[in-house]
Enzyme design. Structure first.
Site, PDB file in Angstrom:
ATOM      1  N   ASP A 296      -8.383  -6.733 -18.637  1.00 37.03           N
ATOM      2  CA  ASP A 296      -8.880  -7.832 -19.798  1.00 37.03           C
ATOM      3  C   ASP A 296      -7.451  -8.212 -20.555  1.00 37.03           C
ATOM      4  O   ASP A 296      -6.560  -7.498 -20.958  1.00 37.03           O
ATOM      5  CB  ASP A 296      -9.666  -7.044 -20.735  1.00 37.03           C
ATOM      6  CG  ASP A 296     -10.142  -7.907 -22.177  1.00 37.03           C
ATOM      7  OD1 ASP A 296      -9.605  -9.173 -22.028  1.00 37.03           O
ATOM      8  OD2 ASP A 296     -10.790  -7.600 -22.935  1.00 37.03           O
TER       9      ASP A 296
ATOM     10  N   HIS B  34       0.825  -1.196  -0.026  1.00 40.49           N
ATOM     11  CA  HIS B  34      -0.131   0.017  -0.053  1.00 40.49           C
ATOM     12  C   HIS B  34       0.921   1.112  -0.006  1.00 40.49           C
ATOM     13  O   HIS B  34       0.456   2.301  -0.552  1.00 40.49           O
ATOM     14  CB  HIS B  34      -0.878   0.022   1.240  1.00 40.49           C
ATOM     15  CG  HIS B  34      -2.235   0.825   0.952  1.00 40.49           C
ATOM     16  ND1 HIS B  34      -2.198   2.017   0.394  1.00 40.49           N
ATOM     17  CD2 HIS B  34      -3.330   0.398   1.308  1.00 40.49           C
ATOM     18  CE1 HIS B  34      -3.604   2.337   0.285  1.00 40.49           C
ATOM     19  NE2 HIS B  34      -4.365   1.538   1.000  1.00 40.49           N
TER      20      HIS B  34
END
Length: 450
Positions: free
Chosen positions: A396, A166
């Site tokens: 994708d 993070h």
């Protein structure tokens, strides 16, 4: 489900031309330093057909050329300030296999089994480089900042587990990176390109501490509670809220908003509803105070606005609070307005005040961040991490977008994740860790609009 690990290797950026210097570094911004010093994990599931692992791996190597931070390591400069070493040490790439079909029920009901579908959340330490490679900064460069696991199933399904640190990037930036990874796998040009300049958050001269930040984003080392409860009776419950329910909830909250013609948002209304429902199910003392920690993206709140392509952390938090008795006795409107007002407060002035405070007061007063992922229970408080606006579903690799996207298994009582449902109709899925003894009470009221 037995996950068989086939290989684990380090992969590095794949440069077409002469590789850049590997002794450069990037200083962490005040927003990076204030966030969670921990790894976060997310999980994707893709239906067949999917590209072979090699194609996905090469695409990752290509996108690491543009996002070099992930292939680097954390370190400190000669002043002891945290930095990202752009040393191209690499990203861990794990290939795994399950001798059986993917049980979709596994992805619909969160459990500890999910932990086997992504690299460990524990900070993986890799062998450190030779001593002669050290220079003016002291290297901690042993923690892998990004790890990926591809798990194949006999049905042809592919699960991608993604574990990232993070301190390097917030959810907004991470989602942009993932979309770029998919573009690279499809042979497309990575667009838009990220903005890597973390020096843009300069303090004012003279600084203006307009708001209180001690006890909010920062706390004293002396008073910070380093003890954390260890509990085993926490279950992660998933709740699905339909478009129709969300519309009714928003109408209910906004109908009492007086002369203010602007209705409350769907997000504000849902969080207020969950705040009241969870608080009621916890059976707390009416005189206790409960608050919510709500993440606020600063890209559109700072003036001038920061590009959406900024790569790093740019998040602060809103902290609405109330007495338990009042929260439950007052109508939904009361809780929604508390949330709305707290979010509104985190504006340009607040972000600027934070930048000034973080630059001039944190080191001087020896303060540390209040962002802490090591806690196992937040009761009587809550934390809300909204991923509703992030393009996580746009990843994708060439075979279509994922049919499931979700956080990993985080059994931290009270830490909620809000995601757009995979149905794609505007409904919302909420992952809510609760004490097991409070689950039945919550289930009885979670769909009740009073």
């Amino acid at each position: 489900m037995k996950v068989q690990l086939r290989s684990s290797r380090m992969i590095k950026p794949l440069y077409e031309d002469t590789p850049p210097q590997t002794r450069n570094n990037i200083s962490l911004s005040v927003f990076d330093k204030a966030t969670y010093d921990s790894h976060m994990a997310i999980i994707y599931a893709f239906r067949p057909p999917t590209p072979p692992n090699k194609a996905i791996k090469v695409a990752l190597q290509k996108v690491l050329v543009v996002y070099r931070e992930w292939a680097g390591r954390l370190g400190k400069d000669d002043k002891g300030e945290p930095i990202i070493l752009l040393n191209d040490e690499g990203v861990r790439f794990i290939e795994a296999y399950v001798d059986g079909p993917l049980d979709q029920a596994l992805l619909l009901k969160p459990s500890a089994t999910l932990l086997s579908l992504h690299p460990s959340l524990k900070q993986r330490v890799c062998p450190r480089a030779r001593d002669e490679e050290k220079d003016s900064f002291s290297e901690m460069g042993v923690v892998e900042l990004l790890q990926v696991q591809l798990t194949r199933f006999t049905c042809g399904s592919l699960v991608v587990g993604f574990t990232s640190h993070h301190l390097v990037a917030d959810g907004h930036s991470t989602s942009k990176f993932l979309v770029a990874w998919g573009q690279a796998c499809r042979g497309l040009e990575i667009s838009p390109l990220p903005l890597h300049d973390r020096t843009i958050f300069t303090p004012r001269n003279p600084p203006i501490f307009e708001f209180e930040h001690k006890g909010v984003e920062f706390t004293s080392l002396k008073t910070h509670n380093l003890k954390h409860n260890s509990v085993d009776n926490i279950v992660v419950h998933k709740v699905h809220y339909t478009v129709e329910f969300l519309a009714k909830l928003k109408d209910k909250a906004s109908s009492m908003n007086g002369n203010n013609n602007k209705p409350f948002t769907k997000f504000e209304s849902l969080v207020a509803h969950l705040w009241r429902a969870i608080t009621k199910s916890r059976c707390l003392n009416g005189h206790e105070t409960t608050q919510i920690r709500i993440s606020i993206d600063g890209r559109q709140r700072l003036n001038p606005k920061v590009s959406n392509e900024y790569f790093g952390n740019l998040v602060l938090w809103a902290f609405p609070s109330a007495k338990v008795k009042t929260l439950l006795q007052e109508p939904l409107f009361y809780a929604v307005k508390l949330i709305h007002d707290a979010i509104t407060k985190v504006n340009n002035n607040y972000f600027r005040s934070f930048i000034d405070f973080a630059n001039f007061k944190v080191k001087e007063e020896n303060l540390m961040t209040t962002a802490d992922m090591t806690k196992t229970t937040l009761c009587p408080n809550l934390e809300v991490d909204s991923w509703l606006r992030f393009p996580f579903y746009d990843l994708d690799f060439g075979g279509g977008c994922p049919y499931v996207f979700m956080p990993s298994y985080y059994p931290t009582e009270g830490m909620m994740f809000l995601l757009p449902s995979f149905i794609g109709d505007g409904s919302i899925d909420v992952f809510i860790p609760l004490f097991e003894e409070n689950l039945t009470a919550f289930e009885e009221i979670c769909y009740t609009i009073d």
